[in-house]
Motif scaffolding. Structure first.
Motif, PDB file in Angstrom:
ATOM      1  N   LEU A  32     -31.680  -0.946   5.359  1.00 43.91           N
ATOM      2  CA  LEU A  32     -30.826   0.000   6.076  1.00 43.91           C
ATOM      3  C   LEU A  32     -29.583   0.354   5.270  1.00 43.91           C
ATOM      4  CD1 LEU A  32     -30.277   1.724   8.550  1.00 43.91           C
ATOM      5  CD2 LEU A  32     -29.129  -0.230   9.606  1.00 43.91           C
ATOM      6  N   TYR A  33     -29.115  -0.589   4.461  1.00 42.17           N
ATOM      7  CA  TYR A  33     -27.924  -0.318   3.658  1.00 42.17           C
ATOM      8  C   TYR A  33     -28.116   0.918   2.787  1.00 42.17           C
ATOM      9  CZ  TYR A  33     -24.320  -0.593   0.142  1.00 42.17           C
ATOM     10  OH  TYR A  33     -23.291  -0.276  -0.691  1.00 42.17           O
ATOM     11  N   GLN A  34     -29.334   1.086   2.259  1.00 42.80           N
ATOM     12  CA  GLN A  34     -29.624   2.254   1.411  1.00 42.80           C
ATOM     13  C   GLN A  34     -29.324   3.544   2.170  1.00 42.80           C
ATOM     14  OE1 GLN A  34     -30.520   0.931  -1.519  1.00 42.80           O
ATOM     15  NE2 GLN A  34     -30.688  -1.030  -0.449  1.00 42.80           N
ATOM     16  N   GLY A  35     -29.791   3.569   3.430  1.00 37.80           N
ATOM     17  CA  GLY A  35     -29.582   4.764   4.254  1.00 37.80           C
ATOM     18  C   GLY A  35     -28.117   4.960   4.592  1.00 37.80           C
ATOM     19  N   VAL A  36     -27.451   3.864   4.963  1.00 34.11           N
ATOM     20  CA  VAL A  36     -26.043   3.943   5.339  1.00 34.11           C
ATOM     21  C   VAL A  36     -25.218   4.450   4.152  1.00 34.11           C
ATOM     22  CG1 VAL A  36     -24.003   2.573   5.944  1.00 34.11           C
ATOM     23  CG2 VAL A  36     -26.175   2.169   7.128  1.00 34.11           C
ATOM     24  N   ALA A  37     -25.448   3.853   2.975  1.00 31.65           N
ATOM     25  CA  ALA A  37     -24.666   4.217   1.793  1.00 31.65           C
ATOM     26  C   ALA A  37     -24.892   5.681   1.422  1.00 31.65           C
ATOM     27  CB  ALA A  37     -25.043   3.306   0.635  1.00 31.65           C
ATOM     28  N   ALA A  38     -26.166   6.103   1.434  1.00 31.53           N
ATOM     29  CA  ALA A  38     -26.472   7.487   1.040  1.00 31.53           C
ATOM     30  C   ALA A  38     -25.889   8.478   2.039  1.00 31.53           C
ATOM     31  CB  ALA A  38     -27.986   7.664   0.908  1.00 31.53           C
ATOM     32  N   CYS A  39     -26.091   8.206   3.333  1.00 30.03           N
ATOM     33  CA  CYS A  39     -25.579   9.130   4.354  1.00 30.03           C
ATOM     34  C   CYS A  39     -24.054   9.199   4.305  1.00 30.03           C
ATOM     35  CB  CYS A  39     -26.019   8.687   5.752  1.00 30.03           C
ATOM     36  SG  CYS A  39     -27.745   9.047   6.094  1.00 30.03           S
ATOM     37  N   GLU A  84     -21.980   8.696   1.708  1.00 27.08           N
ATOM     38  CA  GLU A  84     -21.530   9.486   0.558  1.00 27.08           C
ATOM     39  C   GLU A  84     -21.694  10.981   0.819  1.00 27.08           C
ATOM     40  OE1 GLU A  84     -23.220   8.263  -3.150  1.00 27.08           O
ATOM     41  OE2 GLU A  84     -22.390   6.234  -3.028  1.00 27.08           O
ATOM     42  N   LEU A  85     -22.818  11.340   1.418  1.00 28.74           N
ATOM     43  CA  LEU A  85     -23.088  12.768   1.660  1.00 28.74           C
ATOM     44  C   LEU A  85     -22.177  13.323   2.749  1.00 28.74           C
ATOM     45  CD1 LEU A  85     -26.983  12.669   1.434  1.00 28.74           C
ATOM     46  CD2 LEU A  85     -25.431  13.855  -0.138  1.00 28.74           C
ATOM     47  N   CYS A  86     -22.056  12.596   3.857  1.00 25.75           N
ATOM     48  CA  CYS A  86     -21.271  13.118   4.972  1.00 25.75           C
ATOM     49  C   CYS A  86     -19.783  13.215   4.619  1.00 25.75           C
ATOM     50  CB  CYS A  86     -21.441  12.238   6.213  1.00 25.75           C
ATOM     51  SG  CYS A  86     -23.059  12.419   6.964  1.00 25.75           S
ATOM     52  N   LEU A  87     -19.309  12.308   3.777  1.00 20.76           N
ATOM     53  CA  LEU A  87     -17.899  12.359   3.396  1.00 20.76           C
ATOM     54  C   LEU A  87     -17.677  13.268   2.185  1.00 20.76           C
ATOM     55  CD1 LEU A  87     -16.975   8.597   3.901  1.00 20.76           C
ATOM     56  CD2 LEU A  87     -16.396  10.530   5.377  1.00 20.76           C
ATOM     57  N   GLY A  88     -18.759  13.886   1.716  1.00 21.93           N
ATOM     58  CA  GLY A  88     -18.647  14.816   0.593  1.00 21.93           C
ATOM     59  C   GLY A  88     -18.317  14.125  -0.716  1.00 21.93           C
ATOM     60  N   GLN A  89     -18.751  12.870  -0.886  1.00 22.99           N
ATOM     61  CA  GLN A  89     -18.457  12.133  -2.128  1.00 22.99           C
ATOM     62  C   GLN A  89     -19.751  11.593  -2.741  1.00 22.99           C
ATOM     63  OE1 GLN A  89     -15.910   9.072  -0.630  1.00 22.99           O
ATOM     64  NE2 GLN A  89     -14.341  10.496   0.063  1.00 22.99           N
ATOM     65  N   PRO A  90     -20.715  12.484  -3.060  1.00 22.75           N
ATOM     66  CA  PRO A  90     -22.013  11.982  -3.549  1.00 22.75           C
ATOM     67  C   PRO A  90     -21.896  11.364  -4.948  1.00 22.75           C
ATOM     68  CG  PRO A  90     -21.921  14.357  -3.736  1.00 22.75           C
ATOM     69  CD  PRO A  90     -20.664  13.953  -3.040  1.00 22.75           C
ATOM     70  N   SER A  91     -22.679  10.311  -5.190  1.00 16.78           N
ATOM     71  CA  SER A  91     -22.760   9.724  -6.526  1.00 16.78           C
ATOM     72  C   SER A  91     -24.236   9.624  -6.902  1.00 16.78           C
ATOM     73  CB  SER A  91     -22.133   8.330  -6.538  1.00 16.78           C
ATOM     74  OG  SER A  91     -23.012   7.421  -5.892  1.00 16.78           O
ATOM     75  N   TRP A  92     -24.489   9.257  -8.166  1.00 18.09           N
ATOM     76  CA  TRP A  92     -25.883   9.134  -8.607  1.00 18.09           C
ATOM     77  C   TRP A  92     -26.610   7.989  -7.920  1.00 18.09           C
ATOM     78  CZ3 TRP A  92     -27.958  13.196 -10.486  1.00 18.09           C
ATOM     79  CH2 TRP A  92     -27.197  14.100 -11.248  1.00 18.09           C
ATOM     80  N   ASP A  93     -25.824   7.068  -7.316  1.00 18.15           N
ATOM     81  CA  ASP A  93     -26.448   5.944  -6.604  1.00 18.15           C
ATOM     82  C   ASP A  93     -27.448   6.407  -5.549  1.00 18.15           C
ATOM     83  OD1 ASP A  93     -24.866   4.364  -8.096  1.00 18.15           O
ATOM     84  OD2 ASP A  93     -23.501   3.746  -6.477  1.00 18.15           O
ATOM     85  N   ILE A  94     -27.170   7.614  -5.016  1.00 15.76           N
ATOM     86  CA  ILE A  94     -28.033   8.130  -3.939  1.00 15.76           C
ATOM     87  C   ILE A  94     -29.497   8.156  -4.366  1.00 15.76           C
ATOM     88  CG2 ILE A  94     -28.587  10.202  -2.606  1.00 15.76           C
ATOM     89  CD1 ILE A  94     -25.658  10.687  -2.259  1.00 15.76           C
ATOM     90  N   ILE A  95     -29.720   8.536  -5.637  1.00 19.38           N
ATOM     91  CA  ILE A  95     -31.099   8.598  -6.135  1.00 19.38           C
ATOM     92  C   ILE A  95     -31.787   7.246  -5.960  1.00 19.38           C
ATOM     93  CG2 ILE A  95     -32.557   9.089  -8.145  1.00 19.38           C
ATOM     94  CD1 ILE A  95     -31.017  11.536  -7.247  1.00 19.38           C
ATOM     95  N   GLY A  96     -31.056   6.190  -6.321  1.00 26.36           N
ATOM     96  CA  GLY A  96     -31.603   4.838  -6.186  1.00 26.36           C
ATOM     97  C   GLY A  96     -31.905   4.481  -4.740  1.00 26.36           C
TER      98      GLY A  96
END
Lengths: 308, 269
Positions: B222-229, B231-243
């Motif tokens: 679940l952490y993967q989903g929480v972290a990705a969402c 970053e996206l919702c706060l408008g601060q995406p990083s390359w980690d999202i791919i992982g």
């Protein structure tokens, strides 16, 4: 010769160490009603599931509609109708939606399906219950709906596993009538049953199964002629154990069977034998002369009764 | 009375994708009949957002976002609720439902007698859960924009991300349902699901944990989903999202493969 719809050679089904079906051979020809008669646990349902492409075979050869069911499951099932032993209707859907949704599983186009559902509701005499929930139906109605559902794809071969078990006589006769009607319209029927009356009513040809093997094969009439005599005299005894009486009827009939509560005398002329019993001074509480049935064939072949 | 007059030669061709689609259609038909089940999945995360995000947010104030900059608590917690509700919805939808259809209602016994295969059933049930979870997520995103002031256009990408979370957990739910023997086994599912919901950096940043626990959380699904969402919702995406997305996709694939094997064993013994 016409190609058989089902062909089994040395067919085997194992569950772990248990051998449910043990090297059986049979052919089912187009247009016939073919039966598997036997007690519970004889391997009938396992055989049916292999034919229905919902259980892989463990050994031997099996061809259904000309192909291997294990390799062409969806294609084979698309042309089969299956009435399982236990109703597995969709209890979350109405009566007519059960038919509709099942038709969708076969990829039948919606418009065509709506017409088909109406026809099937008529056939099953359930048109007035179309909108009802499945759980509100009686046992006989559920069975008729299950049969109607199995016909939604206009199957060439209909597999019926214990179709009338648990139904009252009236519901059973209504079902038999529907099945005869289907047979006349050219559908090949494959029926398992542990009711000899059902086998005699429905089947052109049948195999008697016992402990995973085929004990005999033929038409009901042939089996009766081959394994038992034309008539049976049943002697029922009250106090004494029937087996103890067995020696007293020696020589009265070509073959006798002793059950717990009665003696069965297999004979060509029941009335003559009954008179001979009386002349010998035996006093059974009840004497019944009847025609031999598949039950007698089963008893003769296995030494056991079909339904306890 | 009409006789159905079945005749030889009607072979119904159903292409691969059409088979599971028929079962998805069945599920939608059932759900349309009970509209309130739709409401629960929508209302639950919104209640969480109001009570915790907005309510507790008043006491907490600001939180460090993914790139360190401070963000309002509601904005911090909302994306995590998006991901967790995608998980909760999918698990709920798949486990109890599937177990019931498998063992009690025996619906699938009827289904495998048609051209559908156990694999088609797994695909259809997971797809049904994903469709539902996607609708919940979309509605929640709207509620989130209103209640927590999410404005970044990146937030739109949180939707497919939440859908992937739903897919991964729906597949896991189907898989667990296939291995369950009784209703009490659901407690074991809760035993996994509950800590995932509470500890996947849902309500506070990962930095509050000791290092060993951080590693554990970072490895949890679940952490993967929480972290990705987040970053996206706060408008601060990083390359980690791919992982994160690759992790979820791999989980979904593995769970589907195991589900198919197990369902085949159960339904076509």
């Amino acid at each position: 010769m016409t190609e058989p719809l089902v062909m089994a050679r040395a067919l085997v089904k194992r569950f772990g160490n248990f051998v449910a079906v043990d090297h059986i051979d049979f052919d089912v020809l187009p247009g016939e009603a073919f039966g598997f008669l036997g007690p519970n646990g004889a391997g009938k349902s396992s055989t049916m599931r292999m034919i229905g492409a919902t259980s892989p075979r463990s050994g031997g050869e099996l061809r259904v509609l000309g192909v291997e069911p294990d390799d062409y499951g969806p294609q084979v099932r698309a042309r089969l109708g299956v009435v399982p032993q236990e109703d597995n209707l969709d209890t979350e859907l109405s009566v007519s939606d059960n038919l509709y949704v099942y038709g969708r599983y076969f990829g039948i186009p919606r418009r065509q399906l709506r017409q088909r559902v109406a026809e099937l509701l008529d056939f099953a005499q359930l048109a007035e219950r179309a909108g009802d929930r499945v759980n509100d139906l009686s046992g006989g109605m559920k069975r008729r709906l299950t049969i109607a559902r199995s016909l939604v794809n206009q199957p060439e071969l209909l597999l019926l596993d214990e179709p009338t078990t648990g139904l009252d006589p009236q519901a059973r006769h209504l079902l038999w009538d529907r099945l005869h009607r289907l047979k006349r319209s050219g559908v090949t029927l494959l029926v398992t049953t542990h009711y000899m009356e059902e086998a005699e009513q429905l089947c052109d040809r049948l195999v008697v199964m016992d402990r995973g093997r085929i004990a005999a094969m033929g038409s009901p009439r042939q089996l009766i002629e081959r394994y038992v005599s034309r008539e049976v005299v049943e002697l029922r005894f009250d106090d004494e154990e029937a087996p103890a009486m067995a020696s007293l009827v020696n020589g009265l009939a070509p073959h006798t069977e002793a059950l717990a509560d009665r003696l069965l005398l297999y004979t060509e002329d029941g009335d003559l034998t009954a008179q001979a019993v009386a002349r010998r001074g035996l006093k059974p509480t009840n004497v019944l002369v009847r025609r031999a049935s598949l039950e007698d064939v089963f008893l003769r072949l296995t030494g056991r009764q079909l339904v306890d | 009375m009409s006789s159905p007059a079945p005749r030889v030669g009607v072979t119904v061709a159903s292409p691969r994708f059409a088979r599971p689609a028929a079962l998805v259609g069945r599920n939608l038909m059932v759900q349309k009949a009970v509209p309130y089940v739709w409401a629960t999945g929508l209302v639950e995360p919104v209640f969480y957002l109001l009570s915790i995000g907005v309510g507790i947010g008043h006491l907490v104030g600001k939180m460090p976002g993914p790139n360190g900059a401070e963000v309002p608590y509601a904005a911090f917690v909302a994306p995590a609720l998006l991901a967790s509700s995608a998980m909760n919805g999918a698990v709920y939808e798949c486990t109890t439902n599937i177990f019931d259809k498998l063992h009690w209602a025996k619906i699938y016994r009827g289904v495998v007698a048609t051209p559908l295969t156990p694999r088609d059933i797994a695909v259809a049930e997971v797809a049904s859960a994903v469709v539902r979870s996607a609708l919940y997520s979309a509605a929640f995103l709207v509620a989130m924009a209103v209640l927590s002031g999410t404005r970044s256009p990146w937030a739109l990408l949180a939707l497919p991300c939440a859908v992937l979370v739903g897919l991964a957990f729906a597949a896991c739910g189907f898989m667990s349902a296939c291995y369950m023997r009784s209703w009490t086994d659901f407690d074991k599912v809760m035993l996994v699901q509950m800590p995932l919901f509470l500890f996947s950096a849902t309500f506070y940043p990962l930095s509050v944990f000791p290092r060993w626990l951080q590693l554990l959380v970072e490895a949890a699904p679940l952490y993967q989903g929480v972290a990705a969402c987040r970053e996206l919702c706060l408008g601060q995406p990083s390359w980690d999202i791919i992982g994160h997305l690759a992790y979820l996709a791999a989980l979904a694939g593995a769970a589907m493969a195991i589900s198919t094997r197990r369902a085949t064993k159960l339904l076509t013994p």
